[in-house]
Motif scaffolding. Structure first.
Motif, PDB file in Angstrom:
ATOM      1  N   ALA A 287      10.372 -10.388  -2.034  1.00  0.00           N
ATOM      2  CA  ALA A 287       9.212 -11.058  -1.429  1.00  0.00           C
ATOM      3  C   ALA A 287       8.987 -10.528  -0.013  1.00  0.00           C
ATOM      4  N   LYS A 288      10.088 -10.325   0.722  1.00  0.00           N
ATOM      5  CA  LYS A 288       9.997  -9.882   2.114  1.00  0.00           C
ATOM      6  C   LYS A 288       9.611  -8.404   2.197  1.00  0.00           C
ATOM      7  N   GLU A 289      10.165  -7.617   1.265  1.00  0.00           N
ATOM      8  CA  GLU A 289       9.844  -6.181   1.249  1.00  0.00           C
ATOM      9  C   GLU A 289       8.354  -5.980   0.937  1.00  0.00           C
ATOM     10  N   TYR A 290       7.841  -6.780   0.017  1.00  0.00           N
ATOM     11  CA  TYR A 290       6.415  -6.665  -0.333  1.00  0.00           C
ATOM     12  C   TYR A 290       5.540  -6.920   0.901  1.00  0.00           C
ATOM     13  N   VAL A 291       5.894  -7.961   1.624  1.00  0.00           N
ATOM     14  CA  VAL A 291       5.120  -8.340   2.809  1.00  0.00           C
ATOM     15  C   VAL A 291       5.178  -7.229   3.873  1.00  0.00           C
ATOM     16  N   ALA A 292       6.388  -6.692   4.094  1.00  0.00           N
ATOM     17  CA  ALA A 292       6.539  -5.643   5.120  1.00  0.00           C
ATOM     18  C   ALA A 292       5.708  -4.405   4.781  1.00  0.00           C
ATOM     19  N   CYS A 293       5.482  -4.166   3.497  1.00  0.00           N
ATOM     20  CA  CYS A 293       4.763  -2.949   3.074  1.00  0.00           C
ATOM     21  C   CYS A 293       3.247  -3.143   3.002  1.00  0.00           C
TER      22      CYS A 293
ATOM     23  N   ARG B  92       2.958  -1.240  -1.343  1.00  0.00           N
ATOM     24  CA  ARG B  92       1.755  -1.137  -0.509  1.00  0.00           C
ATOM     25  C   ARG B  92       0.487  -1.234  -1.356  1.00  0.00           C
ATOM     26  N   GLY B  93       0.520  -0.558  -2.512  1.00  0.00           N
ATOM     27  CA  GLY B  93      -0.695  -0.481  -3.317  1.00  0.00           C
ATOM     28  C   GLY B  93      -0.968  -1.715  -4.171  1.00  0.00           C
ATOM     29  N   ALA B  94       0.040  -2.581  -4.346  1.00  0.00           N
ATOM     30  CA  ALA B  94      -0.143  -3.703  -5.283  1.00  0.00           C
ATOM     31  C   ALA B  94      -1.017  -4.795  -4.666  1.00  0.00           C
ATOM     32  N   ASP B  95      -1.963  -5.322  -5.459  1.00  0.00           N
ATOM     33  CA  ASP B  95      -2.850  -6.393  -4.976  1.00  0.00           C
ATOM     34  C   ASP B  95      -2.120  -7.733  -4.912  1.00  0.00           C
ATOM     35  N   VAL B  96      -1.143  -7.895  -5.815  1.00  0.00           N
ATOM     36  CA  VAL B  96      -0.375  -9.152  -5.840  1.00  0.00           C
ATOM     37  C   VAL B  96       1.108  -8.811  -5.988  1.00  0.00           C
ATOM     38  N   GLY B  97       1.935  -9.427  -5.145  1.00  0.00           N
ATOM     39  CA  GLY B  97       3.391  -9.356  -5.319  1.00  0.00           C
ATOM     40  C   GLY B  97       3.795 -10.608  -6.067  1.00  0.00           C
ATOM     41  N   LEU B  98       4.359 -10.442  -7.265  1.00  0.00           N
ATOM     42  CA  LEU B  98       4.672 -11.613  -8.101  1.00  0.00           C
ATOM     43  C   LEU B  98       6.188 -11.788  -8.161  1.00  0.00           C
TER      44      LEU B  98
ATOM     45  N   GLN C 106       8.182   3.196   6.004  1.00  0.00           N
ATOM     46  CA  GLN C 106       8.135   3.867   4.698  1.00  0.00           C
ATOM     47  C   GLN C 106       6.773   3.669   4.035  1.00  0.00           C
ATOM     48  N   ALA C 107       6.238   2.450   4.171  1.00  0.00           N
ATOM     49  CA  ALA C 107       4.941   2.169   3.544  1.00  0.00           C
ATOM     50  C   ALA C 107       3.839   2.987   4.207  1.00  0.00           C
ATOM     51  N   ARG C 108       3.924   3.143   5.530  1.00  0.00           N
ATOM     52  CA  ARG C 108       2.884   3.915   6.235  1.00  0.00           C
ATOM     53  C   ARG C 108       2.922   5.380   5.817  1.00  0.00           C
ATOM     54  N   GLN C 109       4.144   5.872   5.582  1.00  0.00           N
ATOM     55  CA  GLN C 109       4.281   7.308   5.277  1.00  0.00           C
ATOM     56  C   GLN C 109       4.184   7.631   3.794  1.00  0.00           C
ATOM     57  N   ALA C 110       4.282   6.610   2.940  1.00  0.00           N
ATOM     58  CA  ALA C 110       4.362   6.874   1.503  1.00  0.00           C
ATOM     59  C   ALA C 110       3.069   7.471   0.977  1.00  0.00           C
ATOM     60  N   PRO C 111       3.177   8.387   0.012  1.00  0.00           N
ATOM     61  CA  PRO C 111       1.962   8.880  -0.638  1.00  0.00           C
ATOM     62  C   PRO C 111       1.324   7.762  -1.449  1.00  0.00           C
ATOM     63  N   SER C 112       0.109   7.989  -1.924  1.00  0.00           N
ATOM     64  CA  SER C 112      -0.588   6.932  -2.670  1.00  0.00           C
ATOM     65  C   SER C 112       0.201   6.531  -3.916  1.00  0.00           C
ATOM     66  N   ALA C 113       0.086   5.256  -4.281  1.00  0.00           N
ATOM     67  CA  ALA C 113       0.780   4.780  -5.480  1.00  0.00           C
ATOM     68  C   ALA C 113       0.173   5.381  -6.739  1.00  0.00           C
TER      69      ALA C 113
END
Ligand code: ADQ
Length: 474
Positions: free
Chosen positions: A379-385, A361-367, A253-260
């Motif tokens: 936390a895991k979804e952020y990493v996968a994306c 995908r676009g976020a610099d930091v997952g908080l 999904q992250a690879r295919q997603a349009p830009s944030a």
């Protein structure tokens, strides 16, 4: 990447039992709507049932009308609704589950209240879940009961189906003895769970707490090292099985997603949560305010984007939490915003999966800074994306996820200065270190995904049940 374990290879049917179903029915002026349920449990089990088929038993969120069903014959798995009498919903769900067990198990006993009438509703509804499940069982089926709303269901089910293979998985923390024993019905809950062949928890600390409580409150013989309880004639296994996500699905999904669509000149810190006091959203907003105070260099160029999905709004505490967050966002924005920059953007809604993947995908930091959390899948979804320029995960050490995600920057969510410092470190981390940390996190989550979790859980459960059946036969 873990292998998929396809439906064709499974002879026995998997019966998943949980309070909520993957779809909730909502009746309104526009008629009946089927709404996709949001939350960690659905995120975990939907891919599993889509993969291997089976039956999902749960509450549809409202009364069903005559002839109304939730399953289509073409679905990968079937749905069996449990009807809960209206009079019991309040006591069972809003009351005992969410005002007694939820705060207590998250080690927040001062938020907990205990009412006998709510406990009685909980007992009755757990009985109903067991009856509906038993009515749909065939010999050889594997039953997996989920979570704190249904801790008595295994014992009720065992009476109706003595031979059944029954497992239980707790998605929230299991608290230490001193906290658990506050519950007036602590022993009954333990007996409810011990009717299983296997009980699963996210991390080993919860297993230890559970075994300690079983030993001290019931006097059962417990082997802590091997995770075994001798409960009457039954041998119950207690295991730590950290839940993973459908990693490949998020990554795709992250690879295919349009830009944030984030502004070029902004660094974005992202928070994604159900609106719940355990998730530490007010503390997180304050920690971001502290960052702006201590490190003015981040002003004008850093935005905190906080998404919160509405949750349990029937409970007064959740409504006051929403007001508190609204006010804090206003205060911090009022203090630091300029004509061209708003420090916090706050969206109170569910975001569709492709949009969520783009934001991750676009976020610099997952908080991810819960005050306490069984695991935490965000936390895991952020990493996968993180399929592009790698970001940094800042993770509360009070989340179960912190036990395995060692390469994240671990923060104490109660300590605003510590969280602010970790944010500063994340925002200034150079590419080689970001890359090394993120690659290690990604590899681990890819390997220990939800499919491998489910495979291990099924293996351990069927082995435990086989041993019990053998012992009963001898
Ligand atoms: P939850 O408390 O619901 O789960 P979590 O694991 O973080 O917490 O899962 C939340 C899910 O909701 C994620 O899949 C996330 O993507 C989704 N979500 C949150 N906000 C959203 C939004 N605004 N729009 C769309 N989706 C949103 C419970 C326990 C956790 C445990 C899980 C699974 O409390 O500790 O990890 O079960 O066992």
């Amino acid at each position: 990447m873990a292998k998929r374990h396809s439906a064709a290879r499974h002879k026995s049917k998997l019966v998943t039992v949980s309070n909520r179903l993957p779809v909730t029915l909502r009746r309104g002026p526009r008629g009946t709507e089927r709404v996709r349920s949001t939350g960690g449990l659905v995120a975990a089990f939907e891919p599993l049932l889509e993969d291997r088929g089976g039956l999902w038993v749960g509450w549809p969120g409202t009364d069903l009308r005559d002839g109304e069903t939730l399953s289509d014959p073409g679905d990968a798995y079937q749905i069996e609704p449990v009807q809960i009498p209206r009079a019991d919903i309040k006591g069972y769900y809003h009351g005992f589950s969410n005002r007694a067990l939820w705060p207590l198990f998250h080690t927040m006993p001062v938020r907990a209240s205990f009412r006998t009438s709510e406990w009685e509703a909980y007992e009755r509804v757990n009985g109903r879940f067991a009856e509906t499940t038993a009515a749909n069982l065939e010999p050889g089926d594997i039953v997996l009961v989920n979570d704190y709303q249904l801790m008595l269901t295994p014992a009720r089910l065992r009476r109706l189906a003595p031979e059944a293979t029954i497992g239980f998985f707790l998605h929230i923390p299991f608290p230490p003895y001193d906290v658990f024993r506050i519950l007036p019905w602590a022993r009954q809950l333990l007996r409810g769970m011990l009717a299983c062949d296997l009980v699963g928890f996210h991390v080993s600390g919860y297993v230890r707490n559970f075994l300690d409580c079983v030993h001290r409150l019931l006097g059962d013989k417990v082997d802590v090292r091997r995770g075994i309880v001798q409960h009457g004639h039954r041998t119950v296994r207690a295991v730590a099985l950290p839940l993973g996500i459908d990693y490949a699905r998020y990554e795709d999904q992250a690879r295919q997603a349009p830009s944030a669509g984030f502004p070029e000149d902004q660094r974005v810190i992202l928070g994604v949560d159900r609106l719940d006091y355990t998730k530490g959203i007010p503390e997180r907003l304050k920690a971001f305010g502290r960052l702006l105070e201590l490190h003015p260099e981040h002003r004008q160029r850093t935005t905190l984007l906080q998404l919160a999905v509405p949750s349990r709004s029937e409970v007064a505490e959740y409504r006051s939490l929403k007001r508190e967050i609204d006010e804090l966002v206003g205060q911090i924005n009022g203090r630091y915003a300029s004509a061209s920059w708003t420090p916090i953007r706050y969206l109170y809604r569910t975001v569709p999966p492709d949009r969520l993947a783009a934001l991750y995908r676009g976020a610099d930091v997952g908080l991810v800074t819960p005050l306490r959390d069984g695991m935490n899948l965000v936390a895991k979804e952020y990493v996968a994306c993180q399929v592009g320029d790698p970001g940094v995960l800042v993770l509360s050490h009070m989340a179960g996820a912190a036990e395995t995600m060692a390469e994240a920057l671990l923060a104490n969510p109660y300590d605003l200065d510590d969280t602010a410092m970790k944010l500063h470190t994340a925002l200034t981390m150079l590419l080689p270190e970001r890359h090394t940390r993120m690659e290690a996190l990604r590899q681990r989550e890819a390997e220990h995904d939800v499919h491998s979790w489910a495979h291990k859980l099924m293996q351990r459960l069927t082995a435990a049940a086989k041993q019990n059946r053998k012992a009963e036969g001898s």
